[in-house]
Design a protein around this motif. Structure first.
Motif, PDB file in Angstrom:
ATOM      1  N   PHE A 186       0.838  -1.207   0.000  1.00  0.00           N
ATOM      2  CA  PHE A 186       0.000   0.000   0.000  1.00  0.00           C
ATOM      3  C   PHE A 186       0.871   1.254   0.000  1.00  0.00           C
ATOM      4  O   PHE A 186       0.557   2.241  -0.670  1.00  0.00           O
ATOM      5  CB  PHE A 186      -0.933  -0.002   1.218  1.00  0.00           C
ATOM      6  CG  PHE A 186      -1.696   1.282   1.368  1.00  0.00           C
ATOM      7  CD1 PHE A 186      -2.866   1.491   0.667  1.00  0.00           C
ATOM      8  CD2 PHE A 186      -1.240   2.304   2.191  1.00  0.00           C
ATOM      9  CE1 PHE A 186      -3.575   2.683   0.789  1.00  0.00           C
ATOM     10  CE2 PHE A 186      -1.933   3.490   2.320  1.00  0.00           C
ATOM     11  CZ  PHE A 186      -3.101   3.675   1.615  1.00  0.00           C
ATOM     12  N   LYS A 187       1.964   1.228   0.732  1.00  0.00           N
ATOM     13  CA  LYS A 187       2.837   2.397   0.827  1.00  0.00           C
ATOM     14  C   LYS A 187       3.456   2.769  -0.517  1.00  0.00           C
ATOM     15  O   LYS A 187       3.859   3.914  -0.722  1.00  0.00           O
ATOM     16  CB  LYS A 187       3.939   2.159   1.862  1.00  0.00           C
ATOM     17  CG  LYS A 187       3.443   2.271   3.290  1.00  0.00           C
ATOM     18  CD  LYS A 187       4.514   1.958   4.296  1.00  0.00           C
ATOM     19  CE  LYS A 187       5.739   2.812   4.130  1.00  0.00           C
ATOM     20  NZ  LYS A 187       6.720   2.603   5.198  1.00  0.00           N
ATOM     21  N   GLU A 188       3.540   1.827  -1.447  1.00  0.00           N
ATOM     22  CA  GLU A 188       4.062   2.125  -2.769  1.00  0.00           C
ATOM     23  C   GLU A 188       3.201   3.130  -3.522  1.00  0.00           C
ATOM     24  O   GLU A 188       3.659   3.739  -4.485  1.00  0.00           O
ATOM     25  CB  GLU A 188       4.201   0.842  -3.588  1.00  0.00           C
ATOM     26  CG  GLU A 188       5.279  -0.086  -3.089  1.00  0.00           C
ATOM     27  CD  GLU A 188       5.336  -1.388  -3.867  1.00  0.00           C
ATOM     28  OE1 GLU A 188       4.549  -1.540  -4.841  1.00  0.00           O
ATOM     29  OE2 GLU A 188       6.155  -2.250  -3.518  1.00  0.00           O
ATOM     30  N   SER A 189       1.960   3.320  -3.083  1.00  0.00           N
ATOM     31  CA  SER A 189       1.072   4.298  -3.709  1.00  0.00           C
ATOM     32  C   SER A 189       1.442   5.725  -3.320  1.00  0.00           C
ATOM     33  O   SER A 189       0.926   6.677  -3.899  1.00  0.00           O
ATOM     34  CB  SER A 189      -0.382   4.020  -3.323  1.00  0.00           C
ATOM     35  OG  SER A 189      -0.581   4.266  -1.934  1.00  0.00           O
ATOM     36  N   GLY A 190       2.327   5.871  -2.333  1.00  0.00           N
ATOM     37  CA  GLY A 190       2.717   7.203  -1.876  1.00  0.00           C
ATOM     38  C   GLY A 190       1.809   7.768  -0.803  1.00  0.00           C
ATOM     39  O   GLY A 190       2.027   8.880  -0.317  1.00  0.00           O
ATOM     40  N   LYS A 191       0.807   7.016  -0.416  1.00  0.00           N
ATOM     41  CA  LYS A 191      -0.118   7.459   0.632  1.00  0.00           C
ATOM     42  C   LYS A 191       0.459   7.077   1.986  1.00  0.00           C
ATOM     43  O   LYS A 191       1.057   6.017   2.132  1.00  0.00           O
ATOM     44  CB  LYS A 191      -1.489   6.809   0.440  1.00  0.00           C
ATOM     45  CG  LYS A 191      -2.140   7.142  -0.896  1.00  0.00           C
ATOM     46  CD  LYS A 191      -3.420   6.363  -1.075  1.00  0.00           C
ATOM     47  CE  LYS A 191      -4.012   6.573  -2.450  1.00  0.00           C
ATOM     48  NZ  LYS A 191      -5.243   5.796  -2.644  1.00  0.00           N
ATOM     49  N   PRO A 192       0.272   7.930   3.002  1.00  0.00           N
ATOM     50  CA  PRO A 192       0.861   7.633   4.310  1.00  0.00           C
ATOM     51  C   PRO A 192       0.091   6.552   5.076  1.00  0.00           C
ATOM     52  O   PRO A 192      -1.109   6.375   4.905  1.00  0.00           O
ATOM     53  CB  PRO A 192       0.784   8.967   5.044  1.00  0.00           C
ATOM     54  CG  PRO A 192      -0.347   9.696   4.398  1.00  0.00           C
ATOM     55  CD  PRO A 192      -0.361   9.244   2.960  1.00  0.00           C
ATOM     56  N   VAL A 193       0.839   5.850   5.927  1.00  0.00           N
ATOM     57  CA  VAL A 193       0.271   4.851   6.829  1.00  0.00           C
ATOM     58  C   VAL A 193       0.715   5.213   8.236  1.00  0.00           C
ATOM     59  O   VAL A 193       1.902   5.415   8.488  1.00  0.00           O
ATOM     60  CB  VAL A 193       0.749   3.430   6.487  1.00  0.00           C
ATOM     61  CG1 VAL A 193       0.176   2.417   7.469  1.00  0.00           C
ATOM     62  CG2 VAL A 193       0.373   3.057   5.071  1.00  0.00           C
ATOM     63  N   VAL A 194      -0.229   5.312   9.146  1.00  0.00           N
ATOM     64  CA  VAL A 194       0.051   5.612  10.543  1.00  0.00           C
ATOM     65  C   VAL A 194      -0.432   4.431  11.377  1.00  0.00           C
ATOM     66  O   VAL A 194      -1.551   3.946  11.192  1.00  0.00           O
ATOM     67  CB  VAL A 194      -0.671   6.901  10.993  1.00  0.00           C
ATOM     68  CG1 VAL A 194      -0.475   7.149  12.467  1.00  0.00           C
ATOM     69  CG2 VAL A 194      -0.201   8.085  10.172  1.00  0.00           C
ATOM     70  N   ALA A 195       0.418   3.948  12.272  1.00  0.00           N
ATOM     71  CA  ALA A 195       0.029   2.833  13.151  1.00  0.00           C
ATOM     72  C   ALA A 195      -0.270   3.389  14.536  1.00  0.00           C
ATOM     73  O   ALA A 195       0.442   4.264  15.036  1.00  0.00           O
ATOM     74  CB  ALA A 195       1.143   1.805  13.226  1.00  0.00           C
TER      75      ALA A 195
END
Length: 157
Positions: A115-124
């Protein structure tokens, strides 16, 4: 030949029951066929359940007794859909509270990295931090934890 009063009553009852049944099926189809509305700029809150199964039971008795259960595939699929959906801008990942199988955690972590390859951020967001939860959270861009939670990283080298 004229129908008797009893025959007309039974025939009327059957026609009304069929009409109501067909109307109910159409109403259920229209209500169940609509998915949730996703607005532009939305954030996917992905709370990973602790009791993920590997596959969905396909028998009717199993579905009625156990209900619909989330699977590893459904979590991965949600991330894949969010990756290509322009309305979803980011993901907030909440790892499960209980320990599960490492293979499931690795598969979900791989989907987060994809998913991160899309350039969208991921927050845990960690409610409790043990080895598996923290391992899954390390795939995110940022990791947050409540001040009163503990981070227990014993056993992973």
């Amino acid at each position: 030949m004229a129908l008797s009063r009893g025959a007309r009553f039974i025939l009327t009852f059957i026609v009304m029951a069929a009409t109501v049944s067909i109307g109910g099926v159409v109403a259920m189809y229209l209500l169940a066929g609509q998915g949730p509305e996703v607005r532009s700029g939305s954030v996917l809150w992905l709370r990973v359940p602790y009791n993920l199964s590997e596959n969905v039971r396909d028998d009717l008795v199993g579905q009625l007794m156990f209900g619909r259960r989330d699977t590893v595939g459904s979590v991965v699929d949600a991330l894949r859909k969010a990756k290509v959906d322009d309305r979803v801008q980011a993901v907030v990942l909440i790892p499960p509270l209980q320990e599960g199988l490492w293979g499931k955690v690795q598969e979900i972590r791989s989907a987060v990295l994809d998913f991160k390859e899309s350039g969208k951020p991921v927050v845990a967001y960690l409610e409790y931090g043990s080895g598996q939860q923290f391992y899954l959270a390390t795939a995110a861009d940022e990791v947050y934890m409540t001040p009163t939670s503990s981070l227990d990283l014993i056993g992973v080298a």
